[in-house]
Design an enzyme around this catalytic site. Sequence first.
Site, PDB file in Angstrom:
ATOM      1  N   GLU A 203       0.971  -0.965   0.063  1.00 22.74           N
ATOM      2  CA  GLU A 203       0.159  -0.003  -0.276  1.00 22.74           C
ATOM      3  C   GLU A 203       0.812   1.353   0.014  1.00 22.74           C
ATOM      4  OE1 GLU A 203      -3.419   2.160   2.480  1.00 22.74           O
ATOM      5  OE2 GLU A 203      -2.168   0.744   4.083  1.00 22.74           O
ATOM      6  N   ASP A 281     -11.886  -1.235   3.992  1.00 22.20           N
ATOM      7  CA  ASP A 281     -10.598  -0.815   4.895  1.00 22.20           C
ATOM      8  C   ASP A 281     -11.092  -0.191   5.946  1.00 22.20           C
ATOM      9  OD1 ASP A 281      -8.232  -0.640   5.834  1.00 22.20           O
ATOM     10  OD2 ASP A 281      -7.744   0.465   3.960  1.00 22.20           O
ATOM     11  N   ASP A 282     -11.330   0.913   6.574  1.00 19.23           N
ATOM     12  CA  ASP A 282     -12.234   1.941   8.226  1.00 19.23           C
ATOM     13  C   ASP A 282     -13.126   2.614   7.672  1.00 19.23           C
ATOM     14  OD1 ASP A 282      -9.339   1.207   9.459  1.00 19.23           O
ATOM     15  OD2 ASP A 282      -8.550   1.824   7.420  1.00 19.23           O
TER      16      ASP A 282
END
Length: 341
Positions: A203, A281-282
């Site tokens: 990432e 993800d978040d």
Amino acid sequence: MIHDPSLEAFIRGIPKAELHVHIEGALEPELMFTLARRNGIALPWDNVDDLRQAYDFHNLQSFLDIYYRGADVLQHVQDFYDLTFSYFKRAAEDNVRHVELFFDPQTHTRRDVPFETVITGIRGACVDAESRLGISSRMILCFLRHLSPSSALESLRLAVPFRPWICGVGLDSSEAGNPPSKFQSVFDEAREENFRVVAHAGEEGPASYIREALDLLGAQRIDHGVRCFEDEELVERLVREQIPLTVCPLSNVKLRVFPEMAQHNLKRMIDRGLMVTVNSDDPAYFGGYVADNYVAAAQALGLTRAEVVALAKNSFQASFLVHDRKLALIAEVERYAASAA
């Protein structure tokens, strides 16, 4: 950007799994303030609007600073339950049928919140989500890579008594400067305990981190992996071995991995035959849950219905579900696609 309301409706309704979601990252601002009041914790923001305005991230670390501060409101079993079940209720709206969620016990044990408190609350919500919402789930314990291997090892050993509740282990937090090789001995022990292995790699970190995660940690799935194209031989290996990549498009744009969604390499991954999946993800911090990620990518990259169907199938194929259950859920995707044709 192409806006196709019929494609958006198709995306939101298609059965799907989510394989890359941090439960602490599903802490919506409203719930954060509710828990802060309940637990007598002062937050550095005056209200929900002030907190949302702080979500102007320029890299992973700028996000993590707020993420860890927000997690301070999680103190008791009920807090972890409320957080987790609120995520499942939102996932149900996107017809998520299975979730493999990450949790970060070190985030909490370093604040003297017992490991048992964390896992009991999350586990309770997982059980209720299956019985009440029809969403199955697995739990994956993640080690914080900005902390020491000895801290990770301590967390692993705390997890062993709860092995029936924990499907696997992973590696997350600040990637730059914290290569997977730093944690090789921890993952060696985790595999001896028969934990499945995943790892965030590629990432912010380079493609070489993906290689390390595979070769040194024994990762069966790579979380993110968007920088794999820096290494053509690695791409060929990922395609050949069909190693899943759990990609999070909105997160990648929010954290400036890509300047805009139109420049994301998800479409390129699909075209190369990578086993790619779409995840949130978040979601509380990055502006969207799993279907929002599908929609944003589909609109910006011109994905077809067939490509959306392939992504949904991949999400089940890449999961840690037993083979027969994978096949049953993939068949649900096919029936849905046929009925919507």
